[in-house]
Design a protein around this motif. Structure first.
Motif, PDB file in Angstrom:
ATOM      1  N   MET A 205      19.182  95.775  -4.323  1.00 36.19           N
ATOM      2  CA  MET A 205      20.172  95.289  -5.286  1.00 36.19           C
ATOM      3  C   MET A 205      19.943  93.815  -5.610  1.00 36.19           C
ATOM      4  SD  MET A 205      24.307  95.704  -4.896  1.00 36.19           S
ATOM      5  CE  MET A 205      24.302  94.807  -3.325  1.00 36.19           C
ATOM      6  N   ILE A 206      19.688  93.005  -4.583  1.00 36.48           N
ATOM      7  CA  ILE A 206      19.470  91.567  -4.792  1.00 36.48           C
ATOM      8  C   ILE A 206      18.161  91.323  -5.543  1.00 36.48           C
ATOM      9  CG2 ILE A 206      19.016  89.386  -3.607  1.00 36.48           C
ATOM     10  CD1 ILE A 206      20.912  90.395  -1.378  1.00 36.48           C
ATOM     11  N   THR A 207      17.089  92.010  -5.116  1.00 37.51           N
ATOM     12  CA  THR A 207      15.786  91.816  -5.754  1.00 37.51           C
ATOM     13  C   THR A 207      15.820  92.248  -7.217  1.00 37.51           C
ATOM     14  OG1 THR A 207      14.666  92.205  -3.639  1.00 37.51           O
ATOM     15  CG2 THR A 207      13.329  92.380  -5.640  1.00 37.51           C
ATOM     16  N   ALA A 208      16.368  93.437  -7.472  1.00 36.14           N
ATOM     17  CA  ALA A 208      16.426  93.939  -8.851  1.00 36.14           C
ATOM     18  C   ALA A 208      17.299  93.043  -9.722  1.00 36.14           C
ATOM     19  CB  ALA A 208      16.955  95.372  -8.866  1.00 36.14           C
ATOM     20  N   GLY A 209      18.406  92.578  -9.158  1.00 36.25           N
ATOM     21  CA  GLY A 209      19.283  91.686  -9.905  1.00 36.25           C
ATOM     22  C   GLY A 209      18.597  90.380 -10.263  1.00 36.25           C
ATOM     23  N   ALA A 210      17.826  89.834  -9.310  1.00 33.02           N
ATOM     24  CA  ALA A 210      17.112  88.577  -9.556  1.00 33.02           C
ATOM     25  C   ALA A 210      16.054  88.762 -10.639  1.00 33.02           C
ATOM     26  CB  ALA A 210      16.468  88.084  -8.258  1.00 33.02           C
ATOM     27  N   VAL A 211      15.326  89.890 -10.580  1.00 35.21           N
ATOM     28  CA  VAL A 211      14.303  90.155 -11.598  1.00 35.21           C
ATOM     29  C   VAL A 211      14.958  90.336 -12.969  1.00 35.21           C
ATOM     30  CG1 VAL A 211      12.518  91.771 -12.374  1.00 35.21           C
ATOM     31  CG2 VAL A 211      12.663  91.155  -9.960  1.00 35.21           C
ATOM     32  N   ALA A 212      16.083  91.037 -13.012  1.00 35.47           N
ATOM     33  CA  ALA A 212      16.790  91.256 -14.279  1.00 35.47           C
ATOM     34  C   ALA A 212      17.236  89.926 -14.882  1.00 35.47           C
ATOM     35  CB  ALA A 212      17.982  92.176 -14.068  1.00 35.47           C
ATOM     36  N   LEU A 213      17.771  89.029 -14.059  1.00 36.48           N
ATOM     37  CA  LEU A 213      18.214  87.731 -14.551  1.00 36.48           C
ATOM     38  C   LEU A 213      17.042  86.907 -15.070  1.00 36.48           C
ATOM     39  CD1 LEU A 213      20.845  86.757 -11.820  1.00 36.48           C
ATOM     40  CD2 LEU A 213      21.292  87.367 -14.213  1.00 36.48           C
ATOM     41  N   TRP A 214      15.928  86.928 -14.329  1.00 38.47           N
ATOM     42  CA  TRP A 214      14.736  86.207 -14.796  1.00 38.47           C
ATOM     43  C   TRP A 214      14.246  86.782 -16.118  1.00 38.47           C
ATOM     44  CZ3 TRP A 214       9.939  88.280 -15.787  1.00 38.47           C
ATOM     45  CH2 TRP A 214       8.953  87.356 -16.161  1.00 38.47           C
ATOM     46  N   ALA A 215      14.220  88.107 -16.218  1.00 37.25           N
ATOM     47  CA  ALA A 215      13.727  88.755 -17.437  1.00 37.25           C
ATOM     48  C   ALA A 215      14.613  88.430 -18.634  1.00 37.25           C
ATOM     49  CB  ALA A 215      13.639  90.261 -17.228  1.00 37.25           C
ATOM     50  N   PHE A 216      15.926  88.400 -18.428  1.00 36.60           N
ATOM     51  CA  PHE A 216      16.831  88.021 -19.518  1.00 36.60           C
ATOM     52  C   PHE A 216      16.543  86.587 -19.973  1.00 36.60           C
ATOM     53  CE2 PHE A 216      19.923  91.488 -18.429  1.00 36.60           C
ATOM     54  CZ  PHE A 216      19.997  92.027 -19.713  1.00 36.60           C
ATOM     55  N   SER A 217      16.349  85.679 -19.015  1.00 31.03           N
ATOM     56  CA  SER A 217      16.083  84.275 -19.368  1.00 31.03           C
ATOM     57  C   SER A 217      14.743  84.119 -20.077  1.00 31.03           C
ATOM     58  CB  SER A 217      16.113  83.401 -18.109  1.00 31.03           C
ATOM     59  OG  SER A 217      15.022  83.702 -17.253  1.00 31.03           O
ATOM     60  N   ALA A 218      13.790  85.026 -19.768  1.00 31.98           N
ATOM     61  CA  ALA A 218      12.471  84.981 -20.398  1.00 31.98           C
ATOM     62  C   ALA A 218      12.407  85.841 -21.656  1.00 31.98           C
ATOM     63  CB  ALA A 218      11.405  85.452 -19.406  1.00 31.98           C
ATOM     64  N   GLU A 219      13.565  86.385 -22.057  1.00 27.22           N
ATOM     65  CA  GLU A 219      13.676  87.226 -23.254  1.00 27.22           C
ATOM     66  C   GLU A 219      12.808  88.472 -23.170  1.00 27.22           C
ATOM     67  OE1 GLU A 219      12.971  84.772 -26.663  1.00 27.22           O
ATOM     68  OE2 GLU A 219      14.858  83.671 -26.418  1.00 27.22           O
ATOM     69  N   GLN A 220      12.648  88.992 -21.939  1.00 28.07           N
ATOM     70  CA  GLN A 220      11.951  90.257 -21.711  1.00 28.07           C
ATOM     71  C   GLN A 220      13.009  91.353 -21.606  1.00 28.07           C
ATOM     72  OE1 GLN A 220       8.561  90.681 -21.579  1.00 28.07           O
ATOM     73  NE2 GLN A 220       8.307  88.510 -22.052  1.00 28.07           N
ATOM     74  N   THR A 221      13.481  91.800 -22.770  1.00 33.43           N
ATOM     75  CA  THR A 221      14.660  92.667 -22.815  1.00 33.43           C
ATOM     76  C   THR A 221      14.472  93.975 -22.059  1.00 33.43           C
ATOM     77  OG1 THR A 221      15.202  91.736 -24.976  1.00 33.43           O
ATOM     78  CG2 THR A 221      16.336  93.769 -24.343  1.00 33.43           C
TER      79      THR A 221
END
Length: 262
Positions: A205-221
């Motif tokens: 949950m923590i790892t996936a959440g962190a990747v999702a947040l990074w991807a949103f900030s990098a505009e990797q929808t």
């Protein structure tokens, strides 16, 4: 659960490969077309879907063959989130389980290496050329691309490397239901199944959440949505596990906790 086995439909494509039953849910094709759609050149869309199909099926067959070698009878499903291999591997010891889990990523790396070897033999592509295609190393991306006489061949080659190296590495992240998360679960549950799965879901949950947040900030929808769904799925799993209170047995294939009664 969100990542569970998809229901059968009248439109499923079914066949056998090396004795393994394969089922392809129609959502696999729909999502593949949506992700790879190129309005300017629809042929590139077909190349993308072809690579998606070959790479994911090859990956799942890596799991399946490892299961067969361990005396199991696996089946494979391709669906909207990728692929699943079912083999009742909970019957195996930790060594057999890990072999089945790592069979998929191992197969992906092998297919990526085979692609590189074909590129070197047919197109004269060097290691520097391959790295340059992804903005790595000191090679020239223009020089690397110039070695391809056909844009669709280049698209196929690039996508094969992207899937079988890039996505294979992503698949090894410690996120349930990715292979990395299943490997982590094997290690953590070997001594205490309930606490180990609880820890696996938490890490996932923590790892996936962190990747999702990074991807949103990098505009990797797409990547952001993909890992947000994984974070939610791990949250669901942890909640379900807490609800059962640890009374039962965990099915590693399904990702479910079955109660025996209190």
């Amino acid at each position: 659960m969100l990542m569970g086995r998809p229901d059968s439909t009248p439109y499923d494509l079914r066949f056998r490969l090396l004795g393994v039953p394969i089922r392809i849910h129609p959502a696999f094709w729909i999502v593949g077309l949506m992700l790879g759609f190129d309005q300017a050149d629809p042929k590139r869309t077909l190349v993308w879907v072809a690579v998606l199909f070959v790479s994911i099926l090859w990956h799942e067959m890596g799991h399946a063959m490892a299961a067969v070698w361990n005396g199991l009878r696996p089946s494979v499903v391709l669906y909207w989130m990728g692929g699943l291999c079912f083999s009742e591997r909970d019957r195996l010891g930790i060594g057999g389980n890990i072999a089945v889990i790592l069979g998929g990523p191992g197969a992906g790396f092998v297919l990526g290496i085979l692609t590189v070897l074909v590129g070197a033999g047919v197109g004269g592509l060097t290691l520097e050329d391959n790295l340059a295609l992804f903005g790595l190393g000191s090679g020239s991306i223009r020089e690397a691309i110039s070695k391809f006489n056909d844009p669709y061949v280049f698209s196929f080659y690039y996508s094969m490397l992207f899937f079988n190296f890039g996505w294979t590495l992503v698949n090894l992240l410690p996120v349930w239901s990715l292979d990395g998360g299943q490997f982590l679960a094997q290690v953590l549950t070997s001594r205490h199944p309930y606490r180990g799965m609880q820890q696996t879901y938490t890490v996932g949950m923590i790892t996936a959440g962190a990747v999702a947040l990074w991807a949103f900030s990098a505009e990797q929808t797409f990547l952001a949505i993909f890992f947000a769904l994984f974070a939610f799925s791990n949250y669901q799993g942890r909640r379900a596990l807490q609800h059962q209170g640890g009374y039962g047995s965990f099915d590693m294939d399904r990702g479910d906790w079955w109660t025996r009664g209190r």
